[in-house]
Scaffold this motif. Structure first.
Motif, PDB file in Angstrom:
ATOM      1  N   ASN A   2       7.220   2.080   0.673  1.00 30.55           N
ATOM      2  CA  ASN A   2       8.682   2.281   0.152  1.00 30.55           C
ATOM      3  C   ASN A   2       9.397   0.882   0.630  1.00 30.55           C
ATOM      4  N   HIS A   3       9.024   0.283   1.443  1.00 32.39           N
ATOM      5  CA  HIS A   3       9.902  -0.937   2.005  1.00 32.39           C
ATOM      6  C   HIS A   3       8.940  -2.050   1.850  1.00 32.39           C
ATOM      7  N   GLY A   4       7.901  -2.178   1.159  1.00 35.28           N
ATOM      8  CA  GLY A   4       7.223  -3.355   0.912  1.00 35.28           C
ATOM      9  C   GLY A   4       6.463  -3.882   1.998  1.00 35.28           C
ATOM     10  N   ARG A  60       8.334   1.136  -5.250  1.00 40.34           N
ATOM     11  CA  ARG A  60       8.857   1.319  -3.986  1.00 40.34           C
ATOM     12  C   ARG A  60       9.749   2.837  -4.100  1.00 40.34           C
TER      13      ARG A  60
END
Length: 221
Positions: free
Chosen positions: A190-192, A210
């Protein structure tokens, strides 16, 4: 055969100043070459280890057997048809995926911001507290990353800094269900911090963005 091919490939790059025709190619000589190099305390670059890592493939070995991965991928043999409750997949996502992501980010940070996340020149290292970190020289900031020699051969960087791409051959619903139960793992995607891809039954590749949505990738073959 895979080990021999890997040794041949790595041996030719261990010393960029050595002519290629002087690199050993026979199995016994290759084994002796790497054993000697690994024990040589004067050798600043005894091995390249996991340098240039870029991906983790979770699925049957048949998916990648005919592909030249150039030594850049971690492989985890897995068949979701034999994992009815997806407990094995859960274990993979919460353990090997996390560890390979740690490795990938350590190399990534040590190349992109070596002054902050690397550990400098290993010739000057002084170990602090056993496994806490090192000082470069007799003082300064505590360094915890990889040394310059671990990612650079004296001429160029040997690691291309890219975020880890994780390919999973399993139903998307199963992957989403596991991520919903393990927030720490979901946060990586989700935060790369890594790229999460799914390979479906037809061999098509889908990437999770994400927001948790999946979209089809056009992958050249």
């Amino acid at each position: 055969m895979a080990n021999l091919a890997g040794r041949c490939e790595r041996a030719s790059t261990c010393n960029p100043r050595q002519p290629v025709d002087q690199t050993p190619t026979q199995p016994s000589k290759l084994k002796r070459f790497f054993a000697t190099r690994a024990k040589d305390w004067a050798q600043m670059r005894p091995e390249w280890g996991l340098c240039d890592n870029a991906a983790l493939i979770v699925g049957p070995r048949t998916l990648s057997r005919q592909i030249n991965l150039q030594g850049r991928s971690f492989l985890h043999d897995y068949d979701w048809h034999r994992d009815s409750d997806f407990s094995q997949l859960t274990a993979i996502l919460t353990a090997p995926v996390v560890v390979t992501n740690w490795i990938n980010l350590q190399y990534f940070a040590s190349v992109t911001a070596p002054e902050k996340f690397g550990s400098g020149n290993k010739l000057l290292h002084n170990i602090v507290g056993g496994h806490i970190g090192v000082f470069e020289g007799n003082g300064g900031d505590l360094r915890i990353g990889l040394s310059h020699q671990s990612v650079h051969d004296g001429r160029r960087y040997r690691h291309q800094p890219v975020r880890l791409s994780v390919f999973i051959a399993a139903p998307r619903e199963a992957i989403d269900s596991i991520l919903a139960r393990h927030n720490d793992i979901a946060a990586l995607a989700n935060h790369g911090w890594l790229y999460l891809m799914q390979i479906d039954a037809q061999g098509a590749v889908w990437q999770r963005d994400r927001s948790g949505q999946w979209y089809h990738l056009n992958v050249a073959t």
